[in-house]
Design a protein around this motif. Sequence first.
Motif, PDB file in Angstrom:
ATOM      1  N   ILE A 272       0.836  -1.197   0.000  1.00 62.73           N
ATOM      2  CA  ILE A 272       0.000   0.000   0.000  1.00 62.73           C
ATOM      3  C   ILE A 272       0.874   1.252   0.000  1.00 62.73           C
ATOM      4  O   ILE A 272       0.484   2.293  -0.519  1.00 62.73           O
ATOM      5  CB  ILE A 272      -0.968  -0.002   1.194  1.00 62.73           C
ATOM      6  N   LEU A 273       2.083   1.136   0.568  1.00 63.03           N
ATOM      7  CA  LEU A 273       3.014   2.264   0.607  1.00 63.03           C
ATOM      8  C   LEU A 273       4.409   1.767   0.298  1.00 63.03           C
ATOM      9  O   LEU A 273       4.854   0.752   0.850  1.00 63.03           O
ATOM     10  CB  LEU A 273       3.003   2.920   1.989  1.00 63.03           C
ATOM     11  N   GLN A 274       5.093   2.471  -0.590  1.00 59.70           N
ATOM     12  CA  GLN A 274       6.461   2.083  -0.928  1.00 59.70           C
ATOM     13  C   GLN A 274       7.318   3.329  -1.098  1.00 59.70           C
ATOM     14  O   GLN A 274       7.046   4.189  -1.939  1.00 59.70           O
ATOM     15  CB  GLN A 274       6.485   1.255  -2.217  1.00 59.70           C
ATOM     16  N   LEU A 275       8.331   3.425  -0.251  1.00 55.89           N
ATOM     17  CA  LEU A 275       9.340   4.470  -0.378  1.00 55.89           C
ATOM     18  C   LEU A 275      10.579   3.841  -1.002  1.00 55.89           C
ATOM     19  O   LEU A 275      11.050   2.797  -0.536  1.00 55.89           O
ATOM     20  CB  LEU A 275       9.722   5.061   0.981  1.00 55.89           C
ATOM     21  N   GLN A 276      11.110   4.480  -2.046  1.00 55.43           N
ATOM     22  CA  GLN A 276      12.327   3.996  -2.697  1.00 55.43           C
ATOM     23  C   GLN A 276      13.336   5.131  -2.804  1.00 55.43           C
ATOM     24  O   GLN A 276      13.020   6.202  -3.337  1.00 55.43           O
ATOM     25  CB  GLN A 276      12.018   3.433  -4.085  1.00 55.43           C
ATOM     26  N   ARG A 277      14.505   4.902  -2.221  1.00 56.69           N
ATOM     27  CA  ARG A 277      15.635   5.832  -2.323  1.00 56.69           C
ATOM     28  C   ARG A 277      15.225   7.260  -1.921  1.00 56.69           C
ATOM     29  O   ARG A 277      15.613   8.240  -2.565  1.00 56.69           O
ATOM     30  CB  ARG A 277      16.223   5.827  -3.733  1.00 56.69           C
ATOM     31  N   VAL A 278      14.465   7.382  -0.849  1.00 56.44           N
ATOM     32  CA  VAL A 278      13.964   8.694  -0.449  1.00 56.44           C
ATOM     33  C   VAL A 278      15.058   9.474   0.276  1.00 56.44           C
ATOM     34  O   VAL A 278      15.612   9.010   1.272  1.00 56.44           O
ATOM     35  CB  VAL A 278      12.703   8.561   0.440  1.00 56.44           C
ATOM     36  N   GLU A 279      15.348  10.655  -0.242  1.00 58.04           N
ATOM     37  CA  GLU A 279      16.288  11.574   0.374  1.00 58.04           C
ATOM     38  C   GLU A 279      15.557  12.891   0.605  1.00 58.04           C
ATOM     39  O   GLU A 279      14.864  13.385  -0.283  1.00 58.04           O
ATOM     40  CB  GLU A 279      17.514  11.780  -0.512  1.00 58.04           C
ATOM     41  N   THR A 280      15.710  13.439   1.799  1.00 57.06           N
ATOM     42  CA  THR A 280      15.010  14.671   2.160  1.00 57.06           C
ATOM     43  C   THR A 280      15.994  15.611   2.848  1.00 57.06           C
ATOM     44  O   THR A 280      16.826  15.171   3.647  1.00 57.06           O
ATOM     45  CB  THR A 280      13.832  14.371   3.113  1.00 57.06           C
ATOM     46  N   ALA A 281      15.887  16.888   2.519  1.00 58.98           N
ATOM     47  CA  ALA A 281      16.755  17.907   3.127  1.00 58.98           C
ATOM     48  C   ALA A 281      15.913  19.095   3.550  1.00 58.98           C
ATOM     49  O   ALA A 281      14.873  19.390   2.949  1.00 58.98           O
ATOM     50  CB  ALA A 281      17.831  18.343   2.141  1.00 58.98           C
ATOM     51  N   TYR A 282      16.373  19.762   4.603  1.00 56.13           N
ATOM     52  CA  TYR A 282      15.822  21.056   4.995  1.00 56.13           C
ATOM     53  C   TYR A 282      16.871  22.094   4.630  1.00 56.13           C
ATOM     54  O   TYR A 282      17.899  22.209   5.302  1.00 56.13           O
ATOM     55  CB  TYR A 282      15.521  21.082   6.490  1.00 56.13           C
ATOM     56  N   GLY A 283      16.621  22.814   3.548  1.00 52.74           N
ATOM     57  CA  GLY A 283      17.634  23.737   3.052  1.00 52.74           C
ATOM     58  C   GLY A 283      18.868  22.964   2.610  1.00 52.74           C
ATOM     59  O   GLY A 283      18.778  22.027   1.816  1.00 52.74           O
ATOM     60  N   SER A 284      20.018  23.337   3.152  1.00 46.62           N
ATOM     61  CA  SER A 284      21.260  22.657   2.777  1.00 46.62           C
ATOM     62  C   SER A 284      21.581  21.485   3.699  1.00 46.62           C
ATOM     63  O   SER A 284      22.620  20.836   3.540  1.00 46.62           O
ATOM     64  CB  SER A 284      22.428  23.660   2.801  1.00 46.62           C
ATOM     65  N   SER A 285      20.696  21.205   4.651  1.00 44.15           N
ATOM     66  CA  SER A 285      20.952  20.137   5.623  1.00 44.15           C
ATOM     67  C   SER A 285      20.161  18.889   5.241  1.00 44.15           C
ATOM     68  O   SER A 285      18.934  18.857   5.381  1.00 44.15           O
ATOM     69  CB  SER A 285      20.553  20.601   7.027  1.00 44.15           C
TER      70      SER A 285
ATOM     71  N   SER B 213      11.233   8.132  -4.716  1.00 41.07           N
ATOM     72  CA  SER B 213       9.804   8.113  -5.004  1.00 41.07           C
ATOM     73  C   SER B 213       9.032   7.583  -3.800  1.00 41.07           C
ATOM     74  O   SER B 213       9.553   6.795  -2.997  1.00 41.07           O
ATOM     75  CB  SER B 213       9.500   7.240  -6.229  1.00 41.07           C
ATOM     76  N   ILE B 214       7.787   8.052  -3.685  1.00 43.07           N
ATOM     77  CA  ILE B 214       6.849   7.547  -2.688  1.00 43.07           C
ATOM     78  C   ILE B 214       5.566   7.205  -3.427  1.00 43.07           C
ATOM     79  O   ILE B 214       4.950   8.076  -4.054  1.00 43.07           O
ATOM     80  CB  ILE B 214       6.568   8.574  -1.579  1.00 43.07           C
ATOM     81  N   VAL B 215       5.174   5.936  -3.353  1.00 37.49           N
ATOM     82  CA  VAL B 215       3.977   5.453  -4.048  1.00 37.49           C
ATOM     83  C   VAL B 215       2.987   4.959  -3.001  1.00 37.49           C
ATOM     84  O   VAL B 215       3.332   4.146  -2.136  1.00 37.49           O
ATOM     85  CB  VAL B 215       4.321   4.317  -5.039  1.00 37.49           C
ATOM     86  N   PHE B 216       1.755   5.470  -3.088  1.00 33.75           N
ATOM     87  CA  PHE B 216       0.696   5.076  -2.161  1.00 33.75           C
ATOM     88  C   PHE B 216      -0.499   4.592  -2.964  1.00 33.75           C
ATOM     89  O   PHE B 216      -1.001   5.300  -3.836  1.00 33.75           O
ATOM     90  CB  PHE B 216       0.306   6.266  -1.280  1.00 33.75           C
ATOM     91  N   ASN B 217      -0.919   3.383  -2.687  1.00 32.39           N
ATOM     92  CA  ASN B 217      -2.067   2.803  -3.396  1.00 32.39           C
ATOM     93  C   ASN B 217      -1.879   2.875  -4.907  1.00 32.39           C
ATOM     94  O   ASN B 217      -2.824   3.164  -5.651  1.00 32.39           O
ATOM     95  CB  ASN B 217      -3.363   3.504  -2.991  1.00 32.39           C
ATOM     96  N   GLY B 218      -0.644   2.665  -5.358  1.00 29.36           N
ATOM     97  CA  GLY B 218      -0.362   2.650  -6.784  1.00 29.36           C
ATOM     98  C   GLY B 218      -0.151   4.011  -7.422  1.00 29.36           C
ATOM     99  O   GLY B 218       0.043   4.096  -8.633  1.00 29.36           O
ATOM    100  N   GLN B 219      -0.160   5.088  -6.632  1.00 31.50           N
ATOM    101  CA  GLN B 219      -0.042   6.443  -7.155  1.00 31.50           C
ATOM    102  C   GLN B 219       1.155   7.152  -6.563  1.00 31.50           C
ATOM    103  O   GLN B 219       1.373   7.115  -5.354  1.00 31.50           O
ATOM    104  CB  GLN B 219      -1.324   7.234  -6.842  1.00 31.50           C
ATOM    105  N   ARG B 220       1.949   7.808  -7.410  1.00 34.21           N
ATOM    106  CA  ARG B 220       3.044   8.638  -6.914  1.00 34.21           C
ATOM    107  C   ARG B 220       2.463   9.804  -6.120  1.00 34.21           C
ATOM    108  O   ARG B 220       1.595  10.528  -6.611  1.00 34.21           O
ATOM    109  CB  ARG B 220       3.882   9.191  -8.072  1.00 34.21           C
ATOM    110  N   ILE B 221       2.949   9.990  -4.892  1.00 30.94           N
ATOM    111  CA  ILE B 221       2.421  11.074  -4.058  1.00 30.94           C
ATOM    112  C   ILE B 221       3.496  12.056  -3.612  1.00 30.94           C
ATOM    113  O   ILE B 221       3.179  13.015  -2.906  1.00 30.94           O
ATOM    114  CB  ILE B 221       1.687  10.515  -2.813  1.00 30.94           C
TER     115      ILE B 221
END
Length: 237
Positions: A4-17, A61-69
């Motif tokens: 139902i939920l799939q995160l792949q190679r998720v990278e997140t930053a706040y500004g330069s951090s 990417s983040i896919v929820f219920n088959g949809q990129r979100i």
Amino acid sequence: MSAILQLQRVETAYGSSQVLFGIDLTIERGQVATLLGRNGMGKSTTVRSILGLARILPGGSIVFNGQRIDQLAPDRVARLGIALVPEGRQIFPNLTVRENLVAFAANRSGAADPWTLDRVYALFPRLQERAANMGNQLSGGEQQMLAIGRALMTNPHLLILDEATEGLAPLVREEIWRCLAQLRALGQTTLVIDKYVQRLIALADRHTVIERGKVVWAGDSDALRRAPEVWQRYVGV
């Protein structure tokens, strides 16, 4: 089962951090999954990324219920059927218990037997007793029950609890664990963040441990039960 939920190679930053470095996480429909790790290691940022509150970097990417979100606004993500019980509860202090609940009533998952006010009161009888009380008149435990009930009133596909029992008295924690076990029996897909690993081993199907924004261990409850050194090292409880 299907994801139902799939995160792949998720990278997140706040500004330069940069906070997240290639997070992979899959939750199957009907599963209870956990996200484990010490404070400040990226658990809440992972949740914020799922909800659209923090933008992920290109390549993931983040896919929820088959949809990129991962590029959707938070309100659109919520309407797709993801409900959050946030750290710190964040209920409306100047609404009554009943008003807090009915303000969010929806059936976002199209459930045949949806959560209603009466069903939430049956799950948490204390909320019915306190129905006319304002949110700011509740104890911490009652506020957490209300936050869970409020999320259930949206009838979500996926329920996320960030710090599910943080700061609660032992007896209240037991009530929350009982509630989560009931939701599991009902087939509610759930992602739980909490520090009480032994309770989570009994409750959940799969666990993901993160350290400094990276997944350092993932597996089922049997595997985590056989690897106490993992949770002692990365969770420390």
